[in-house]
Design a protein around this motif. Structure first.
Motif, PDB file in Angstrom:
ATOM      1  N   ARG A 280      13.793  -5.071  -3.334  1.00 46.80           N
ATOM      2  CA  ARG A 280      14.583  -4.672  -2.497  1.00 46.80           C
ATOM      3  C   ARG A 280      14.229  -4.681  -0.702  1.00 46.80           C
ATOM      4  NH1 ARG A 280      15.850   1.068  -3.387  1.00 46.80           N
ATOM      5  NH2 ARG A 280      17.694   1.423  -2.202  1.00 46.80           N
ATOM      6  N   ILE A 281      13.057  -4.039  -1.064  1.00 52.03           N
ATOM      7  CA  ILE A 281      12.169  -3.599   0.207  1.00 52.03           C
ATOM      8  C   ILE A 281      12.252  -4.799   1.030  1.00 52.03           C
ATOM      9  CG2 ILE A 281      10.027  -3.094   1.279  1.00 52.03           C
ATOM     10  CD1 ILE A 281       9.149  -1.788  -1.114  1.00 52.03           C
ATOM     11  N   GLY A 282      11.942  -6.184   0.829  1.00 46.94           N
ATOM     12  CA  GLY A 282      12.255  -6.903   1.080  1.00 46.94           C
ATOM     13  C   GLY A 282      13.284  -7.415   1.850  1.00 46.94           C
TER      14      GLY A 282
ATOM     15  N   ALA B 214       4.292  -5.712   8.039  1.00 46.06           N
ATOM     16  CA  ALA B 214       4.641  -4.156   8.406  1.00 46.06           C
ATOM     17  C   ALA B 214       6.006  -4.416   6.491  1.00 46.06           C
ATOM     18  CB  ALA B 214       5.751  -4.551   8.558  1.00 46.06           C
ATOM     19  N   LEU B 215       6.085  -5.554   5.937  1.00 48.83           N
ATOM     20  CA  LEU B 215       6.880  -6.000   4.720  1.00 48.83           C
ATOM     21  C   LEU B 215       5.327  -5.599   3.482  1.00 48.83           C
ATOM     22  CD1 LEU B 215       8.493  -6.798   2.440  1.00 48.83           C
ATOM     23  CD2 LEU B 215       7.203  -9.262   2.876  1.00 48.83           C
ATOM     24  N   LEU B 216       4.308  -6.500   4.095  1.00 47.41           N
ATOM     25  CA  LEU B 216       3.105  -6.611   3.105  1.00 47.41           C
ATOM     26  C   LEU B 216       2.681  -4.884   3.210  1.00 47.41           C
ATOM     27  CD1 LEU B 216       1.270  -9.543   4.235  1.00 47.41           C
ATOM     28  CD2 LEU B 216       2.282  -9.230   1.686  1.00 47.41           C
ATOM     29  N   LYS B 217       2.815  -3.814   4.287  1.00 46.19           N
ATOM     30  CA  LYS B 217       2.110  -2.868   3.719  1.00 46.19           C
ATOM     31  C   LYS B 217       2.889  -1.816   2.983  1.00 46.19           C
ATOM     32  CE  LYS B 217      -0.331  -2.314   8.155  1.00 46.19           C
ATOM     33  NZ  LYS B 217      -0.050  -1.631   9.702  1.00 46.19           N
ATOM     34  N   GLU B 218       4.458  -2.274   3.527  1.00 44.90           N
ATOM     35  CA  GLU B 218       5.074  -1.452   2.312  1.00 44.90           C
ATOM     36  C   GLU B 218       5.186  -2.286   0.851  1.00 44.90           C
ATOM     37  OE1 GLU B 218       9.386  -0.246   2.932  1.00 44.90           O
ATOM     38  OE2 GLU B 218       9.442  -1.435   5.118  1.00 44.90           O
ATOM     39  N   TRP B 219       4.774  -2.985   0.818  1.00 50.66           N
ATOM     40  CA  TRP B 219       4.700  -3.609  -0.947  1.00 50.66           C
ATOM     41  C   TRP B 219       3.220  -3.586  -1.596  1.00 50.66           C
ATOM     42  CZ3 TRP B 219       5.709  -9.819  -1.499  1.00 50.66           C
ATOM     43  CH2 TRP B 219       7.154  -9.736  -1.272  1.00 50.66           C
TER      44      TRP B 219
ATOM     45  N   ALA C  57       5.230  13.761  -2.210  1.00 56.43           N
ATOM     46  CA  ALA C  57       5.757  13.277  -0.801  1.00 56.43           C
ATOM     47  C   ALA C  57       4.935  11.886   0.005  1.00 56.43           C
ATOM     48  CB  ALA C  57       4.159  14.613  -0.322  1.00 56.43           C
ATOM     49  N   THR C  58       4.377  11.196  -0.896  1.00 55.55           N
ATOM     50  CA  THR C  58       3.978   9.627  -0.904  1.00 55.55           C
ATOM     51  C   THR C  58       4.576   9.272  -0.566  1.00 55.55           C
ATOM     52  OG1 THR C  58       2.773  10.440  -2.440  1.00 55.55           O
ATOM     53  CG2 THR C  58       2.254   8.121  -1.303  1.00 55.55           C
ATOM     54  N   GLY C  59       5.229   9.432   1.031  1.00 57.98           N
ATOM     55  CA  GLY C  59       6.933   7.947   1.307  1.00 57.98           C
ATOM     56  C   GLY C  59       6.705   6.265   1.401  1.00 57.98           C
ATOM     57  N   VAL C  60       7.121   5.675   0.752  1.00 60.40           N
ATOM     58  CA  VAL C  60       6.867   3.848   1.402  1.00 60.40           C
ATOM     59  C   VAL C  60       6.445   3.686   2.181  1.00 60.40           C
ATOM     60  CG1 VAL C  60       7.537   1.836   0.876  1.00 60.40           C
ATOM     61  CG2 VAL C  60       7.729   3.315  -1.232  1.00 60.40           C
ATOM     62  N   ALA C  61       7.047   4.216   3.005  1.00 57.88           N
ATOM     63  CA  ALA C  61       6.762   3.729   4.188  1.00 57.88           C
ATOM     64  C   ALA C  61       5.800   4.095   5.246  1.00 57.88           C
ATOM     65  CB  ALA C  61       7.935   4.308   5.652  1.00 57.88           C
TER      66      ALA C  61
END
Lengths: 423, 423
Positions: free
Chosen positions: B201-203, B84-89, B23-27
């Motif tokens: 890719r996330i970036g 937001a990017l740094l959190k996703e990363w 259940a650990t989604g990246v978002a």
């Protein structure tokens, strides 16, 4: 920790007291076979692979994890210089694949005043299943004007054709061709790099490196004992590759037979190399179902669509409830399958690569495709013609480098790479 | 065979039934610490290294065998988008370093119609001691005209200077700088490549890859439990490197202290990266004694000249019978030694690279130098000034890429890369 295990033969240092006593000078090119009593396929990833044998090592050898591939242009016009080079290379290759350095400290008179014969960066490392495999390109036999270069024009195999232009080819001449190719494979990249570098060094004045390519991860298995690795599309690759266990099929598909000729190629094989850039950024924006439809396999399992296990036979006629083919008409695994290519197969030995980025914010990544075969006119060329014409995967790949090489049969102890070609 | 051993935590496939239930989604970027009970330094080369902690992993972590380093340019001007990017990363980094894929099959509605969240090429591979280490370059704080970009100009550390021009620098702008650097180290290159690729890719839309560099073999040890590897000059490199066991010295030389400031950098370190091309073909023509004189060590043993063991202390005053210094006045180990640099030391974490050939018949090979330190103004810059001025080794090397980055302290569970910088 990550220290290399030293279960295999340790590299004997040329710098230690013991190393200094080793009498196998490169120039002497004495037959060298310290490990001839061993199995040719090492059971661990640090040991040696036998260099001598009926076939060159590095073809059916269970694919090692890392690659350093290079092609060379011959810069001399002297046949004798080429023969001398091949003798030196062979002696060095036999030493390095046995996990030994290629020479002593320095020259006979005043060792420290000569450059070391071995460049040293592999001192202390085990052979890590190093194999070195040589092939000769069309330009080795005749130059662009058709002139004989080394008295070998008449020995060029008919199967060593110039590859045709395939639809979509976008080849960089600086990454294509070459008079001689050497494929170094090892489970330790430092060992593979060391091997190519030392061959390049021996070749100073006779050859120049045309291009070189590192591959960081194998994308094929060549033995049923290996698991199938993944390419940079994230898919298992090479599930139905020719494997060393398929001995009858290898005679049919891989090794040049006496009836094929020429005689010097019997027991050898033809290598086609293709640098295939993958536009992974575009691929990564493609839906999972689209990716799976293009490949014809499930991404997770590697199973053919409609099946559950990677090694389940592909059913090319199975249809969904809607009447659609489960494996699409233009799926990669259909177009590449022997059933749709007059039975032609390839022994693939490709590697994933990332060569930095391309200046447009994208990784310069892809697959360095290497495939061995008995006759490219019946195998790679028709298969690639079909793929170039119809494979939907072409939207995501670009062939940017190419080579074809005649790899002679194995080197008996006391012989050298290409001896039969020159005799 | 060379199958990766699966002693550590296996990568949980996002494609299997079990994976789909994770259940650990990246978002969501939930704090993720499945392995927090484990030792932070894995005892084998397949296991995980703890991502969270007082310092970022990948600095004193025993140097892994392979590198994928990349820098990114931020393409948005929105502060919130960067956060937001740094959190996703960070969420992705925590998952990948634990040996897990970064997401599920696809979006919530219609999984197969969305691109897979993870690109898939590391499915089935163990974490292989993956570490991901982030740093921010000067251009992250202010643009070339000195304009504030994300409200961070006032937070730029004084120690994060623009590196001066060193004598002999021949820097390629396309291989230098970058707003953000990420260093991925692993014992499996496929795992390191996968990590950078998925961060890139996330970036998409927020960052673009500025350059990327693979390193195939470590040239430094960062622990006394590791043997000293060899660089492409064939010499042992980094014998006197700072090691993780030198805890008092690390506080003095490596980690930013509270009195140094700024507060967001405490527990962090400054990274200097230099792409150092080695003209190995010229080096290989140099006599052994010349090579050893330049380095100041024996090539075989790695011992300081005049000594017999690699770890023997260097005697900078010892002379030969002829009255010559055994370790020459301009030997590399003398010029780089803390004794001749006001006590300054570096924690080096460099990697050998070969990026094909250079079109002139030579390998594009060298050392991708990475060094961490408490203050580059007192460490890298004066040391490199001295080396650039006097090191005879400069005949054989060329600095062609450069970067400097402020790497913040470790990430507590629940935090994200750079949170203190933005708060």
């Amino acid at each position: 920790m990550s220290e290399p295990k030293k279960k295999g033969i340790s590299r004997r240092s040329l710098f230690g007291a013991a190393g200094a006593a080793v009498a196998t000078g490169v120039a002497g090119y004495t037959a060298h076979s310290v490990i001839s009593g061993e199995e040719s396929q090492a059971a661990d990833s640090t040991g040696p692979v036998e260099f001598h044998g009926a076939h060159q090592a590095g073809i059916v050898t269970p694919a090692q994890d890392r690659l350093h591939f290079a092609t060379f242009d011959v810069t001399t016009d002297k046949r004798d210089a080429v023969i001398a080079l091949l003798k030196e290379w062979t002696a060095a290759a036999a030493l390095m694949t046995a996990g030994r350095d290629i020479g002593q400290y320095g020259a006979v008179n005043g060792p420290a005043e000569a450059p070391p014969e071995d460049t040293g960066e592999a001192v202390g490392l085990p052979p890590a299943r190093l194999t070195l495999t040589i092939g000769f390109g069309p330009s080795f036999f005749q130059d662009a004007k058709g002139n004989d270069r080394f008295g070998l024009k008449g020995k060029r195999p008919e199967a060593l054709v110039d590859l045709p232009h395939f639809i979509g080819d976008n080849l960089d001449p600086a990454r294509s061709g070459g008079d001689i190719a050497v494929q170094a494979c090892s489970d330790d990249p430092q060992v593979a790099v060391h091997a190519i570098r030392n061959l390049a060094r021996i070749g100073f004045g006779t050859t120049a490196v045309r291009y070189s390519q590192l591959g960081f991860g194998r994308t094929s298995s060549t033995s049923r004992a290996q698991t199938t690795p993944r390419n940079l599309f994230g898919f298992k690759d090479g599930t139905n590759n020719l494997k060393l266990e398929d001995t009858a099929k290898l005679e049919e598909q891989l090794w040049v037979q006496p009836e094929d000729g020429p005689e010097w190629m019997v027991g050898g094989s033809y290598l086609v190399s293709r640098r295939i850039r993958m536009t992974i950024e575009t691929w990564d924006r493609t839906s999972l179902s689209e990716q799976e439809t293009i490949v014809g396999r499930g991404k997770g399992t590697g199973a053919p669509l409609g099946k559950s296990d990677e090694f389940d036979p592909i059913d090319f006629t199975a249809k969904t409830a809607d009447g659609e083919l489960k494996v699409a008409k233009d799926a990669h695994i259909r177009l590449a399958h022997p059933q749709f290519n007059n039975g032609a197969e390839l022994l693939r030995r490709g590697y994933n690569f990332v060569d930095g980025s391309d200046g447009l914010g994208r990784l310069d990544a892809g697959l360095f495709f290497l495939a061995y075969q008995r006759d490219p006119r019946k195998q790679f060329i028709p298969i690639q013609n079909q793929l170039a014409r119809s494979d939907v995967m072409n939207e995501y790949i670009r062939h940017v480098g190419s080579g074809i090489f005649a790899c002679p049969g194995g080197v008996p102890a006391g012989s050298y790479w290409g001896e039969k070609l020159f005799s």
